[in-house]
Design an enzyme around this catalytic site. Structure first.
Site, short mmCIF file in Angstrom:
data_model
loop_
_atom_site.label_atom_id
_atom_site.label_comp_id
_atom_site.label_asym_id
_atom_site.label_seq_id
_atom_site.Cartn_x
_atom_site.Cartn_y
_atom_site.Cartn_z
N ILE A 66 0.84 -1.21 0.00
CA ILE A 66 0.00 0.00 0.00
C ILE A 66 0.87 1.26 0.00
O ILE A 66 0.65 2.19 -0.79
CB ILE A 66 -0.94 -0.01 1.22
CG1 ILE A 66 -1.98 -1.12 1.07
CG2 ILE A 66 -1.63 1.34 1.38
CD1 ILE A 66 -2.82 -1.35 2.31
N TYR A 142 -11.13 -5.33 26.63
CA TYR A 142 -11.49 -4.30 25.67
C TYR A 142 -11.18 -2.90 26.20
O TYR A 142 -10.55 -2.09 25.53
CB TYR A 142 -12.97 -4.43 25.33
CG TYR A 142 -13.45 -3.47 24.25
CD1 TYR A 142 -12.96 -3.56 22.96
CD2 TYR A 142 -14.42 -2.51 24.52
CE1 TYR A 142 -13.40 -2.69 21.97
CE2 TYR A 142 -14.88 -1.66 23.54
CZ TYR A 142 -14.37 -1.75 22.26
OH TYR A 142 -14.82 -0.90 21.28
#
Length: 240
Positions: A66, A142
């Site tokens: 990329i 999380y």
């Protein structure tokens, strides 16, 4: 806005990530998406790279491809993993996946695109965090990794300010996505209480987060860096 400003969005295939891609494309950016699965309706003219973002070596290889295409002005670190469970039920083996997807891939993406941003003399890095970083039951892993995003954002902002690169975080509250539905049982009393307590009276939509991303991505937003912006319908204030 100058044309051909390239932006990379991770976790681009659905939910918040897809909405961010659509919004930035509408705003005139050349958007590249990266995720584990390419959506069937992904526009042919919009580059998309398929890779498991938890696989370090594969991610590095893809990012090198990329970055070799062109310099990138913008990066949206959106991909995430939402392990759930109260403390006594936490499976610490999931910690490593949470770190890989919620923190490490952000670093790898920024490292890959940083030379191009410096060559351009400007850039925008936007990290998608979570209101859960302030604390939420059953979110040990999380909330830990999402809290790390806030510190990461502030550190990068200080390191990259002289290069004309701003770094900010967006911390969504309850947003109507598959992630939210999978992690929050609609029949659970805690979920019902959470939704009923949103001050603006509705759950957030992916477009609400995309709008905040568009603000931070704007070239005119060069004097805002190191900030964590809550897109939460006022729930963060209400919790206080």
């Amino acid at each position: 806005m100058e044309t051909q400003l390239n932006v990379l969005v991770t976790g681009a295939s659905r939910g918040i990530g897809r909405s961010i891609c659509d919004r930035l494309a509408q705003d005139g950016y050349t958007v590249t998406g990266i995720a584990r699965t390419r959506p069937a309706d992904w526009p042919d003219a919009m580059p998309f790279y398929t890779v498991d973002l938890a696989e370090r070596d594969a991610v590095k290889k893809t990012l090198a491809e990329i970055a070799a295409r062109a310099p990138y002005y913008g990066l949206v670190n959106n991909v995430g993993f939402v392990p759930t469970g109260r403390l006594e039920d936490v499976d610490t083996t999931e910690l490593y996946k949470a770190v890989a997807l919620n923190l490490e891939v952000n670093i790898l993406c920024a490292q890959a695109l940083l030379p191009g941003m410096r060559a351009l003399g400007r850039g925008r890095i936007i990290n998608i965090g979570s209101r859960a970083a302030l604390g939420k039951p059953a979110r040990t892993l999380y909330s830990t990794t999402k809290a790390g995003i806030n510190g990461m954002t502030r550190t990068w902002a200080l390191e990259l300010a002289a290069d004309g690169i701003t770094v900010n975080a967006i911390a969504p509250g309850p947003i109507a996505t598959e992630f939210f539905r999978d992690a929050n049982d609609a029949q659970n009393e805690a979920t019902r209480k959470l939704l009923a307590g949103i001050p603006v009276g509705r759950i957030g939509q992916p477009e609400d987060v995309a709008h905040a991303v568009a603000y931070f991505m704007d070239e005119r937003c060069g004097f805002v860096t190191g900030q964590t912006h809550y897109v939460c319908g006022g729930i963060t204030i209400g919790a206080a």
